[in-house]
Every structure is written in C-alpha cells, then in structure tokens.
Enzyme design. Structure first.
Site, mmCIF file in Angstrom:
data_model
loop_
_atom_site.group_PDB
_atom_site.id
_atom_site.type_symbol
_atom_site.label_atom_id
_atom_site.label_comp_id
_atom_site.label_asym_id
_atom_site.label_seq_id
_atom_site.Cartn_x
_atom_site.Cartn_y
_atom_site.Cartn_z
ATOM 1 N N HIS A 125 35.302 29.899 28.791
ATOM 2 C CA HIS A 125 33.826 30.161 28.800
ATOM 3 C C HIS A 125 33.143 31.009 29.661
ATOM 4 O O HIS A 125 32.597 30.934 29.361
ATOM 5 C CB HIS A 125 33.872 27.801 29.024
ATOM 6 C CG HIS A 125 34.204 26.829 28.213
ATOM 7 N ND1 HIS A 125 34.070 27.221 26.900
ATOM 8 C CD2 HIS A 125 34.842 26.203 28.217
ATOM 9 C CE1 HIS A 125 34.550 26.388 26.353
ATOM 10 N NE2 HIS A 125 35.159 25.578 26.957
ATOM 11 N N ASP A 141 42.446 26.384 23.238
ATOM 12 C CA ASP A 141 42.025 24.255 23.784
ATOM 13 C C ASP A 141 40.501 23.628 22.538
ATOM 14 O O ASP A 141 40.306 24.210 21.445
ATOM 15 C CB ASP A 141 40.445 25.319 24.496
ATOM 16 C CG ASP A 141 40.441 24.397 25.298
ATOM 17 O OD1 ASP A 141 40.957 23.586 26.574
ATOM 18 O OD2 ASP A 141 39.236 23.002 25.000
ATOM 19 N N HIS A 156 38.120 23.143 21.873
ATOM 20 C CA HIS A 156 36.465 23.264 23.326
ATOM 21 C C HIS A 156 36.782 25.319 22.551
ATOM 22 O O HIS A 156 37.341 25.740 23.049
ATOM 23 C CB HIS A 156 35.693 23.411 24.528
ATOM 24 C CG HIS A 156 35.943 22.365 24.977
ATOM 25 N ND1 HIS A 156 36.638 21.319 25.356
ATOM 26 C CD2 HIS A 156 34.704 20.900 24.385
ATOM 27 C CE1 HIS A 156 36.487 20.088 26.684
ATOM 28 N NE2 HIS A 156 34.817 20.154 25.061
ATOM 29 N N ASP A 191 43.254 20.093 25.880
ATOM 30 C CA ASP A 191 43.066 18.461 25.437
ATOM 31 C C ASP A 191 42.717 18.179 24.027
ATOM 32 O O ASP A 191 41.574 17.724 23.775
ATOM 33 C CB ASP A 191 40.683 19.398 25.999
ATOM 34 C CG ASP A 191 41.112 20.458 26.167
ATOM 35 O OD1 ASP A 191 41.857 21.356 25.446
ATOM 36 O OD2 ASP A 191 39.833 20.865 26.243
#
Length: 340
Positions: A158, A193, A195, A282
C-alpha cells in the site's frame, strides 16, 4: 527453501488504528513474525539474515523527501506538546501538488494516506530492514534459487513513492522488482493479498518495464476503495501493463483459481523472467478482514499453479493477520511451492 528475516523488524509495534471512526487494536503486530516464521519452518524453510544494500535501492522508488520524513518524523512529532505516542495524521491535502509544509503535523498529512499507518520510534528501522529482507531474497533468486521466501514486516504494497498507508511504509515488492530490473531481468509483480496493491500500481502505473497484476476483493466496498478497479490499465507507456482482477467478497477456492489462471496467462504473455509474488494470507476464510473464503488447502493449490509456470519466484510477505490458521496457511503455501 531459503528464507530471509531480520529481527529488527520487531521494533515496529503499532498500538492502534482507526476504522469506521473507532479506535481499534492494530492487527499488524510483531507477533506475526513469530507465527509466520514457525509456519515457514514447518514447511522446511531455512532462515538467514539479510545483507544491508544501503538506501540506494529504496531511493530508486521512494523520494528522498519521503525517506527523510520516515526517518525523522517520530522524533519531531514527539516535541509537540500533548502529541500522541504515534504519528497519526489529522489533515490531508486535496492534491499531491499542494505546497509542502514545514510542520510535522502537515507533513504527516502529506505522507500518510490514512490512519492505518501509525509511526512509532521503531517504524523506520523496521521498515528499512523489511525492505532489505526483500532485496536479499531477490539476491538469492538471482543466484539461482527457484523460489525464496522473504518475511518482510511491516508489509509494503500500500506504500506509494511518497505515501504510507494500510500498515505499509516502504514498498518491499516494488523495491525488489526494481532490483531485478536493474540486474537485466524482466519482472512481473503478482499480488495475491485480499486488498489491492494500490501503492505498487501507483509506482509502476506509467511504466512498461514492470508488469503489475493484482487479484483482490472488489474495492467498491473494500479497502483501498479508490484503486483496484478493472478499468485501471495504466497510463502513457504503461497502458496495458497493469491488470486488476477484483472479485466479489466471499470468493472461494474455485473462483480464486479461475482468476489466477487469467493472471498467470498475462504474466506469460509479458515474458517475465522473474515473478515477485506479493503474498497476502488474508484471503483466508478466517482472516479478520473477511474478504475471501480461501481455505488452508487452497493456498497450496494457488502456490502450485504459480510455481508450475517455471519462472523463478521471490515470495514477499504482505498481509495475513493473527488468527488460529495463519501459520498453517503459510506452511500450506510454501509446501505447495516446493511440490510444484
């Protein structure tokens, strides 16, 4: 399988973050290192310490302005009367071209995208060695290892070139990809991931020398919200060199593997010499963020599909948070890598 880890990554110990307007315990805890290390060792990994490559490979992607901020902001913040123990922004500019303030508060708002990246006294040291861990993993791949696991923490995907966010400060996967590129290889970054890897996309969005591919929960109602949509394909020379595959919340093994097939075909057609795999665990059905329903066995199948391409692969740890199956998920994934 070779693995890399530096103990100094433990000194980043964030206490809280904000979600839905509420203070919550920060899930990106140092304990993740212990759980992930045990999971990797259960898959037969042998850990070694990284080499210090200096600031150069990091500064190849992150602005010196931003790096000075990360190194100094906590000390400066601590001199503010009544300041919190952690640097957390309370104001943000409306554009990246806004003037650059001198104040610690203003610079925190400029360089921290959200409240999920609090900076404490140990954050810079941990982030620096997290990046060095990824770089040393890249060295091992270039020396001939088929697959190497870099236990990088804090995570990185990120983080933009001058912006922290979502528990991330330095973009470890992007830094490793740039190192491969400078060594004459053709890297593709595959982000699995739950996200979207918005920082990674942002760093390479205008470039054609690194392919970026991300499979993630649809950001229409999921972090990072503003990036990761299917129509984001790159700009300028980078048009067609970014692929986002947003999937519905609750996607299971079968749906995920279908999407992975599309991603791997794109990587093949890019002609990648090496894959940087941004590994988020995740996507698991029991992860606190509850994005996907991938099972522990599903991670092995994902790993086998990726490694069956036959392309040397650097596995860089991203998300995956404390829950009873976290270590087993990594064991499953790395075991699948070795069976492929």
């Amino acid at each position: 399988m070779k693995a890399v880890l530096d103990d100094r990554q433990r000194v980043h110990d964030p206490k809280m973050f904000m979600a839905n307007g509420t203070r919550l315990p920060n899930p990106e805890q140092p304990e993740r290192i212990e759980v992930l290390r045990a999971g990797a060792e259960a898959a037969g990994c042998k850990f070694e310490a990284p080499t210090d490559h200096g600031i150069g490979p990091i500064a190849a992607l992150h602005s010196p302005e931003y790096l000075v901020f990360l190194e100094t902001i906590h000390e400066r913040w601590s001199r503010i009367e009544g300041a919190s123990d952690e640097v957390i922004p309370n104001i943000h500019p409306d554009r990246r071209t806004a003037s650059y303030p001198r104040s610690a508060v203003g610079q925190a708002g400029f360089h921290q995208a959200d409240t999920s990246c609090p900076i404490s006294a140990g954050t810079w040291e941990a982030a620096y060695w997290s990046a060095q861990t990824a770089l040393s993993g890249a060295d091992a791949v270039m020396a001939g290892d088929r697959a190497v696991y870099a236990l990088s923490r804090p995570p990185g995907h990120h983080a933009f070139g001058d912006l922290a966010g979502g528990f991330c400060f330095l973009n470890n996967s992007a830094i490793a990809a740039e190192a491969f590129l400078k060594a004459g290889l053709r890297p593709a970054i595959l982000d699995v991931d739950v996200h979207h890897g918005n920082g990674t996309q942002g760093i390479f969005y205008h470039r054609r020398d690194v392919l970026t591919v991300s499979i993630h929960a649809d950001p229409i109602r999921f972090y990072p919200f503003f990036w990761g949509h299917a129509d984001e394909r790159g700009i300028g020379e980078g048009l067609g060199y970014n692929l986002n595959i947003p999937l519905p919340r609750g996607t299971d093994n079968a749906g995920y593997l279908d999407a992975l097939g599309i991603a791997l075909r794109r990587i093949q057609m890019f002609g990648a010499d090496v894959i940087v795999l941004a590994l988020g665990l995740d996507a698991h059905e029991n992860d606190p963020f509850q994005g996907f329903k991938v099972t522990t066995d599903g991670f092995a199948r994902i790993a086998e599909a990726i490694l069956n391409l036959g392309t040397p692969t650097l596995i860089v740890q991203e998300g995956g948070y404390l829950q009873r199956d976290l270590g087993a998920n990594l064991t499953s994934f790395l075991s699948g890598c070795q069976r492929a």
